[in-house]
Motif scaffolding. Structure first.
Motif, PDB file in Angstrom:
ATOM      1  N   UNK A   1       0.844  -1.173   0.000  1.00  0.00           N
ATOM      2  CA  UNK A   1       0.000   0.000   0.000  1.00  0.00           C
ATOM      3  C   UNK A   1       0.893   1.242   0.000  1.00  0.00           C
ATOM      4  N   UNK A   2       0.603   2.151  -0.910  1.00  0.00           N
ATOM      5  CA  UNK A   2       1.376   3.399  -0.974  1.00  0.00           C
ATOM      6  C   UNK A   2       0.430   4.582  -1.004  1.00  0.00           C
ATOM      7  N   UNK A   3       0.808   5.621  -0.285  1.00  0.00           N
ATOM      8  CA  UNK A   3       0.070   6.866  -0.286  1.00  0.00           C
ATOM      9  C   UNK A   3       1.028   7.968  -0.696  1.00  0.00           C
ATOM     10  N   UNK A   4       0.615   8.769  -1.653  1.00  0.00           N
ATOM     11  CA  UNK A   4       1.464   9.840  -2.160  1.00  0.00           C
ATOM     12  C   UNK A   4       0.754  11.169  -1.975  1.00  0.00           C
ATOM     13  N   UNK A   5       1.276  11.972  -1.059  1.00  0.00           N
ATOM     14  CA  UNK A   5       0.694  13.283  -0.801  1.00  0.00           C
ATOM     15  C   UNK A   5       1.381  14.339  -1.651  1.00  0.00           C
ATOM     16  N   UNK A   6       0.621  15.316  -2.063  1.00  0.00           N
ATOM     17  CA  UNK A   6       1.168  16.431  -2.839  1.00  0.00           C
ATOM     18  C   UNK A   6       0.326  17.671  -2.592  1.00  0.00           C
ATOM     19  N   UNK A   7       0.821  18.802  -3.079  1.00  0.00           N
ATOM     20  CA  UNK A   7       0.054  20.037  -3.004  1.00  0.00           C
ATOM     21  C   UNK A   7       0.549  21.034  -1.979  1.00  0.00           C
ATOM     22  N   UNK A   8       1.542  20.649  -1.190  1.00  0.00           N
ATOM     23  CA  UNK A   8       2.079  21.583  -0.224  1.00  0.00           C
ATOM     24  C   UNK A   8       2.815  22.733  -0.893  1.00  0.00           C
ATOM     25  N   UNK A   9       3.154  23.739  -0.110  1.00  0.00           N
ATOM     26  CA  UNK A   9       3.876  24.885  -0.644  1.00  0.00           C
ATOM     27  C   UNK A   9       3.912  26.007   0.366  1.00  0.00           C
ATOM     28  N   UNK A  10       4.309  27.171  -0.109  1.00  0.00           N
ATOM     29  CA  UNK A  10       4.394  28.354   0.735  1.00  0.00           C
ATOM     30  C   UNK A  10       3.320  29.355   0.339  1.00  0.00           C
ATOM     31  N   UNK A  11       2.586  29.828   1.316  1.00  0.00           N
ATOM     32  CA  UNK A  11       1.538  30.809   1.058  1.00  0.00           C
ATOM     33  C   UNK A  11       1.568  31.867   2.144  1.00  0.00           C
ATOM     34  N   UNK A  12       0.941  32.988   1.857  1.00  0.00           N
ATOM     35  CA  UNK A  12       0.798  34.038   2.859  1.00  0.00           C
ATOM     36  C   UNK A  12      -0.413  33.751   3.747  1.00  0.00           C
ATOM     37  N   UNK A  13      -0.428  34.321   4.936  1.00  0.00           N
ATOM     38  CA  UNK A  13      -1.620  34.161   5.801  1.00  0.00           C
ATOM     39  C   UNK A  13      -2.875  34.598   5.053  1.00  0.00           C
ATOM     40  N   UNK A  14      -3.923  33.805   5.246  1.00  0.00           N
ATOM     41  CA  UNK A  14      -5.171  34.068   4.528  1.00  0.00           C
ATOM     42  C   UNK A  14      -5.286  33.332   3.204  1.00  0.00           C
ATOM     43  N   UNK A  15      -4.196  32.748   2.766  1.00  0.00           N
ATOM     44  CA  UNK A  15      -4.199  32.037   1.491  1.00  0.00           C
ATOM     45  C   UNK A  15      -4.782  30.637   1.599  1.00  0.00           C
ATOM     46  N   UNK A  16      -4.772  29.940   0.470  1.00  0.00           N
ATOM     47  CA  UNK A  16      -5.364  28.604   0.387  1.00  0.00           C
ATOM     48  C   UNK A  16      -4.404  27.638  -0.287  1.00  0.00           C
ATOM     49  N   UNK A  17      -4.537  26.386   0.074  1.00  0.00           N
ATOM     50  CA  UNK A  17      -3.840  25.288  -0.584  1.00  0.00           C
ATOM     51  C   UNK A  17      -4.757  24.083  -0.608  1.00  0.00           C
ATOM     52  N   UNK A  18      -4.562  23.220  -1.584  1.00  0.00           N
ATOM     53  CA  UNK A  18      -5.307  21.969  -1.652  1.00  0.00           C
ATOM     54  C   UNK A  18      -4.327  20.816  -1.698  1.00  0.00           C
ATOM     55  N   UNK A  19      -4.370  19.973  -0.696  1.00  0.00           N
ATOM     56  CA  UNK A  19      -3.522  18.795  -0.652  1.00  0.00           C
ATOM     57  C   UNK A  19      -4.272  17.614  -1.268  1.00  0.00           C
ATOM     58  N   UNK A  20      -3.525  16.764  -1.936  1.00  0.00           N
ATOM     59  CA  UNK A  20      -4.083  15.541  -2.516  1.00  0.00           C
ATOM     60  C   UNK A  20      -3.311  14.340  -1.989  1.00  0.00           C
ATOM     61  N   UNK A  21      -3.980  13.222  -1.891  1.00  0.00           N
ATOM     62  CA  UNK A  21      -3.329  11.973  -1.494  1.00  0.00           C
ATOM     63  C   UNK A  21      -3.832  10.869  -2.403  1.00  0.00           C
ATOM     64  N   UNK A  22      -2.958  10.364  -3.246  1.00  0.00           N
ATOM     65  CA  UNK A  22      -3.288   9.272  -4.159  1.00  0.00           C
ATOM     66  C   UNK A  22      -2.872   7.961  -3.506  1.00  0.00           C
ATOM     67  N   UNK A  23      -3.787   7.026  -3.464  1.00  0.00           N
ATOM     68  CA  UNK A  23      -3.544   5.748  -2.787  1.00  0.00           C
ATOM     69  C   UNK A  23      -3.466   4.630  -3.817  1.00  0.00           C
TER      70      UNK A  23
END
Length: 121
Positions: free
Chosen positions: A1-23
């Motif tokens: 079983x493998x899980x691969x997370x992605x979508x991280x990064x650097x943002x300013x306060x108030x910003x948004x990010x979307x993380x994904x995890x493919x299994x």
């Protein structure tokens, strides 16, 4: 079983990010799944989880109303939409399949590698 997370990064306060995890290696259908995070010098904490049988969601109080967990079982992928990010959200975020997602705690069975989220002005 493998899980691969992605979508991280650097943002300013108030910003948004979307993380994904493919299994891969198992079907996500009916599995409880969740996101955890660990900030430098702190213990790993549960962020949000979602049950596989009824879709019920449990989230930590610090992210309630700002973060949204979702899943797409057809794609064997789940997500964490993070809005109105704060500096305190800076951490390494991990996705996991869970033995149980519930009000009494979340027990992980398989872990993915982390993806770093940095919130800074």
């Amino acid at each position: 079983v493998q899980l691969q997370a992605s979508g991280g990064g650097s943002v300013q306060p108030g910003g948004s990010l979307r993380l994904s995890c493919v299994v891969s290696g198992i079907s996500l259908r009916w599995h409880d799944i969740g996101w955890f995070r660990q900030a430098p010098g702190k213990q790993r904490e549960g962020v949000s989880c979602i049950k596989g049988n009824n879709g019920k969601i449990y989230s930590g109080s610090s992210v309630e109303g700002r973060f949204t967990i979702s899943r797409d079982d057809a794609k064997n992928t789940f997500y964490l939409q993070m809005d109105n990010l704060e500096a305190e959200d800076t951490a390494n975020y991990y996705c996991a399949t869970l033995d149980d997602c519930g009000p009494g705690g979340w027990s992980a069975s398989y872990w993915g590698r982390g993806t770093q989220v940095t919130v800074s002005s």
